[in-house]
Design an enzyme around this catalytic site. Structure first.
Site, PDB file in Angstrom:
ATOM      1  N   ASP A   1       0.829  -1.201   0.000  1.00 17.01           N
ATOM      2  CA  ASP A   1       0.000   0.000   0.000  1.00 17.01           C
ATOM      3  C   ASP A   1       0.866   1.254   0.000  1.00 17.01           C
ATOM      4  O   ASP A   1       1.919   1.288  -0.637  1.00 17.01           O
ATOM      5  CB  ASP A   1      -0.915  -0.050   1.240  1.00 17.01           C
TER       6      ASP A   1
ATOM      7  N   HIS B   1      -3.567   5.965   3.861  1.00 18.10           N
ATOM      8  CA  HIS B   1      -4.338   4.811   3.398  1.00 18.10           C
ATOM      9  C   HIS B   1      -3.773   3.497   3.928  1.00 18.10           C
ATOM     10  O   HIS B   1      -4.511   2.647   4.448  1.00 18.10           O
ATOM     11  CB  HIS B   1      -4.350   4.821   1.871  1.00 18.10           C
TER      12      HIS B   1
ATOM     13  N   ASN C   1     -13.751   0.370  -6.660  1.00 17.04           N
ATOM     14  CA  ASN C   1     -14.838   1.262  -6.255  1.00 17.04           C
ATOM     15  C   ASN C   1     -15.558   1.941  -7.412  1.00 17.04           C
ATOM     16  O   ASN C   1     -15.893   3.107  -7.325  1.00 17.04           O
ATOM     17  CB  ASN C   1     -14.285   2.359  -5.351  1.00 17.04           C
TER      18      ASN C   1
ATOM     19  N   SER D   1     -11.230  -0.772  -0.330  1.00 21.07           N
ATOM     20  CA  SER D   1      -9.929  -0.777   0.347  1.00 21.07           C
ATOM     21  C   SER D   1     -10.089  -1.057   1.831  1.00 21.07           C
ATOM     22  O   SER D   1      -9.178  -1.548   2.485  1.00 21.07           O
ATOM     23  CB  SER D   1      -9.250   0.586   0.187  1.00 21.07           C
TER      24      SER D   1
END
Length: 689
Positions: A68, A104, A194, A259
Site C-alpha cells: 500500500d 491509506h 470502487n 480498500s
C-alpha cells in the site's frame, strides 16, 4: 516460470479437512466492547450489532504484508511492551520516503491487525510501500513489491498473508504476480474496486486465485461504489470504517471503500493461519464459513457471502434444529429513520453515531431510486446519539429538484427536515442514560446454538494439515522462484515496462488510486499512475507536489471552490461548475525534462452529455496556456469522454521547456457548460523526471 505453480499441489491435504474436527480454541479472551461496526459485524451471523467483538484467535505468529502507501509503524494500534508489531519492509514506489505520508496504508493495517480496530490483534505487520504520498504508483513498482513479499515470506518463520487495497485497469502482469504470490503460500487478499462495475475488468481483482473482496454498509447492503460480479469472492464491511491514521500516534479516521473491506478478510486469514492452516484451506474456509444471503443488491454474478470470523461448528451447513430464534425484540427505545429521496438520490447519505463511545450504529446512502421512501429501525442501547445527514451537491433534499425529506424518531423526540444545504445534524438521548442491562440485543448472534462459541474462530482447519515450519516439505515449493533472487520477477516483469498496462488506468475508474485515500484510491486504487509508457525508470520520478485536499484547497485558487466530504473516499475536493476554474503554481520544475500530472475526478449527475472540463498548463507566466487534457460527458468512458457519477484517475505528461522554473496547473470548465452540474477534483500529484 512454471516453478511458482508447484506449491498448489503440496498443501492439498487440507481440502479434506473442514469436516471432521476443529482445532482447540485459543484460550478465550474477554470480548472487546464498544467495537467499531466493521469488526462487530463479522463475528456474528445476524443483525442487530451487539457492539462487541469476540473471536478465539489473535493472529499471533502470522505476518501480514500491507502492500500500500506504507504504514506508520509507531502508531499506538501496533505498539507492544517491547516496541511495535509493525515494521518497514521495502519502498518500491519511487518517492524515496519510507513513511506513510498518505494515511491509506496505515488505515488498512489498523483494520488487519490494530489492537482496537483490527481483526487479528497480535499479527505482525510489514509495510510494503508501492504507492506514493499521493496514493498512486506504477505497475512496475507494485510488482516489485509483490515479488519482494514472496521472497521475504519464504525466509520468514511462520505463515503469511498479504493485503492489496489497490487496483487499476485489467493487466496480465499484475494478475500473474498476485497469482504467484498466493500460490507461493502467502494468502493474498485484494480489493474489488470502487467503480460500481464488473470487478473482472480490473487488476488484481480479476485474478481467480486470490480472494477478491466487495464492500458492504452497516445495514448489510452492497456499498453503492463497490465493484461486483463473478470475479468477486466475498463481501466485508467497507463503508464508514474507522481505523488508524497518520500524524499523531493516536490518530484515527473514518473512510469508505473496498480498500476498507479487503483488510477485514486479510485479518480473518491471519486468524486461520495462526492454526497452521495452509493458503488453500484458508481460502476455502473463509468462503465456506461466510454468512450466506445477507447482503442486498449484490448484483448479477456476485456471491452472496459476508465475511464471518466468529465461532463455527465443524461445517458451515445450515444449523439444524433447534431452529434459529427470531430476531430478539428490541427492549430499549429504538431509533426510527425515514428518508424520502429527491430527484438526485445518490447525493444523500446519513449516519448515526453513539456519542458516548463514538461508534457508528447506523448509516444509509448510495440510493439509486428517486422519490422513494426508505425506512430503518435501529435497536440500540440507551445512550446519546448524533444523526448527521449530508447532501454532496449542497442543496439539501428540497425543493429545487424534488421534494425529499427526512425524519428521525427516538423516544419522544422527532427530528425532521428538507432544506439544509450540505449538512444538518441532531443530537438526542444522554450518556447518563446508559444502563448495564442495555445491550440486550443478542450478545452473540442468534444464529449459532449456544455451544458454537466453543469452537475456534474459523473452525474447519486441522492444525496438522500444513507444516508451517520453513524447513518442511510443503514450504519448499515457495522457494523455486527464489533461487535466483530475481527469478520470480522475470515472469512478471516482462509486460511491466511500466508502460503497457498502466495507461489503462488513466481513464479507468480509479479504484484505489487515491484510495481513501480506494482509493483501493479503492477506493483508488493506485493504479492510475503507471501512466507514462515512455517514462524513465520510476525510481527517477521525484514528487514535486501532492495533495488529497483533506483540509483545504492547498494553494489552488479560488479557495472558495473547495468542498468538504466531496473527495474520493469522503475527504475534501476541489469543485468547479459551468466555466469556473481553479489553478495554482508549482515551482522547482527546472531540474526535469518532463512533468507528470495525476488527478482524480467525478462529474455529478446534473452534468449534461457534451459538457466537461479541461486541464491547462502555463510555464513561467508566459501567458501562453496550453490545453493538455480535455474530456466531455458521454454514454461511455474512452479517451475522449467519461460517464457521470464515477471516479476516474487520469495522468498527463508534458515536456518542460528550456529555462522553465514554474508551472501553473489549471482545471477549467468548458465554454459550452450551461447546466448546474459540477466536477469534483481530488488527489492532485505532480512528479518531475
Amino acid at each position: 516460470t512454471s516453478a511458482p505453480v508447484e506449491p498448489t499441489s503440496a498443501p492439498v491435504q487440507p481440502t479434506s479437512g473442514p469436516e471432521p474436527t476443529t482445532p482447540s480454541p485459543t484460550p478465550g479472551s474477554t470480548p472487546q466492547t464498544s467495537a467499531t461496526w466493521g469488526i462487530d459485524r463479522v463475528d456474528q451471523r445476524e443483525l442487530p450489532l451487539n457492539q462487541e467483538y469476540s473471536v478465539s484467535g489473535t493472529g499471533a505468529g502470522v505476518t501480514a504484508y500491507i502492500i500500500d502507501t506504507g504504514v506508520q509503524t509507531s502508531h499506538n494500534e501496533f505498539k507492544t511492551a517491547s516496541g511495535s508489531r509493525a515494521s518497514f519492509g521495502i519502498n518500491t514506489s519511487g518517492d524515496g520516503n519510507n513513511n506513510d505520508c498518505n494515511g491509506h496504508g496505515t488505515h488498512v493495517a489498523g483494520t488487519v491487525g490494530g489492537k482496537t480496530y483490527g481483526i487479528a490483534k497480535d499479527v505482525n505487520i510489514v509495510a510494503v510501500k508501492v504507492l506514493t504520498c499521493g496514493g498512486s504508483g506504477s505497475t512496475a513498482g507494485v510488482i516489485e513489491g509483490i515479488n519482494w513479499v514472496m521472497l521475504n515470506a519464504a525466509s520468514t518463520e511462520g505463515s503469511a498473508t498479504a493485503n492489496m487495497s489497490l487496483g487499476g485497469g485489467l493487466n496480465s502482469a499484475t494478475n500473474n504476480a498476485v497469482r504467484m504470490l498466493h500460490d507461493s503460500g502467502v494468502v493474498t487478499v485484494v480489493a474489488a474496486g470502487n467503480s460500481n462495475t464488473d470487478a473482472c475488468n480490473s487488476s488484481p481483482a480479476a485474478e481467480p486465485r486470490v480472494i477478491t473482496v466487495g464492500s458492504t454498509t452497516i445495514n448489510d447492503a452492497r456499498s453503492g461504489f463497490s465493484n461486483h460480479g463473478t470475479c468477486l469472492d466475498i463481501f466485508a464491511p467497507g463503508t464508514d470504517i474507522t481505523s488508524a491514521w497518520i500524524g499523531d500516534d493516536a490518530a484515527t479516521k473514518t473512510i469508505s471503500g473496498t480498500s476498507m473491506a479487503s483488510p477485514h478478510v486479510c485479518g480473518g486469514a491471519a486468524l486461520l493461519l495462526e492454526t497452521d492452516a495452509d493458503a488453500e484451506s484458508v481460502t476455502e474456509t473463509l468462503l465456506s464459513t461466510a454468512t450466506l444471503d445477507k447482503v442486498t443488491d449484490v448484483r448479477t454474478g456476485s456471491p452472496n457471502k459476508l465475511l464471518y470470523v466468529g465461532a463455527t461448528g465443524p461445517t458451515n451447513a445450515p444449523t439444524p434444529a433447534p431452529p434459529t430464534p427470531a430476531p430478539t425484540p428490541c427492549t430499549t427505545p429504538s431509533i426510527e429513520v425515514e428518508v424520502t429521496t429527491d430527484n438526485y438520490p445518490a447525493e444523500t447519505s446519513w449516519k448515526i453515531t453513539n456519542s458516548c463511545n463514538n461508534v457508528i450504529v447506523g448509516s444509509g446512502g448510495d440510493y439509486t431510486e428517486a422519490n422513494t421512501i426508505q425506512t430503518y429501525s435501529l435497536c440500540v442501547p440507551q445512550a446519546q446519539y448524533t444523526f448527521v445527514i449530508s447532501d454532496t451537491y449542497g442543496d439539501g433534499m428540497c425543493c429545487s429538484y424534488g421534494d425529499g425529506s427526512y425524519k428521525v424518531e427516538y423516544k419522544e423526540g422527532i427530528y425532521e427536515g428538507t432544506e439544509f444545504g450540505s449538512e444538518e445534524s441532531h443530537t438526542f438521548g444522554s450518556c447518563d442514560a446508559l444502563q448495564s442491562s442495555a445491550p440486550v440485543e443478542p450478545t452473540s448472534a442468534p444464529v449459532e446454538p449456544t455451544s458454537a462459541p466453543v469452537e475456534p474462530t474459523l473452525a474447519p482447519l486441522e492444525p496438522t494439515s500444513v507444516p508451517v515450519e520453513p524447513t518442511s516439505a510443503p514450504v519448499e515449493p515457495t522457494l523455486p522462484p527464489v533461487e535466483a533472487t530475481s527469478a520470480p520477477i522475470e515472469p512478471t516483469f516482462a509486460p511491466v515496462e511500466p508502460t503497457s498496462a498502466p495507461v489503462e488506468a488513466t481513464s479507468a475508474p480509479i479504484e484505489l488510486t487515491s484510495a481513501p485515500v480506494e482509493a483501493t484510491l479503492a477506493p483508488v486504487e493506485p493504479t492510475s499512475s503507471p501512466v507514462e509508457p515512455t517514462s524513465a525508470p520510476i525510481s527517477d520520478d521525484v514528487l514535486i507536489y501532492g495533495s488529497a485536499f483533506d483540509n483545504d484547497s492547498d494553494g489552488f485558487m479560488n479557495s472558495n471552490k473547495y468542498k468538504r466530504n466531496a473527495g474520493f473516499e469522503g475527504g475534501g475536493a476541489l469543485r468547479i461548475k459551468k466555466k469556473q476554474k481553479v489553478k495554482r503554481w508549482v515551482g522547482n520544475v527546472n531540474a526535469y525534462t518532463r512533468i507528470k500530472i495525476e488527478f482524480m475526478f467525478k462529474a455529478s449527475k446534473k452534468v449534461v452529455n457534451g459538457e466537461g472540463f479541461m486541464v491547462m498548463v502555463e510555464f513561467n507566466s508566459s501567458a501562453e496556456e496550453s490545453i493538455v487534457w480535455l474530456k466531455k460527458s458521454g454514454e461511455e468512458a474512452n479517451d475522449n469522454s467519461f460517464v457521470k457519477q464515477l471516479w476516474y484517475a487520469e495522468s498527463i505528461v508534458v515536456p518542460t521547456p528550456d529555462n522553465a522554473t514554474d508551472i501553473r496547473i489549471q482545471f477549467k470548465g468548458l465554454e459550452n457548460n450551461i447546466s448546474n452540474g459540477g466536477y469534483n477534483i481530488d488527489t492532485v500529484v505532480v512528479h518531475g523526471y
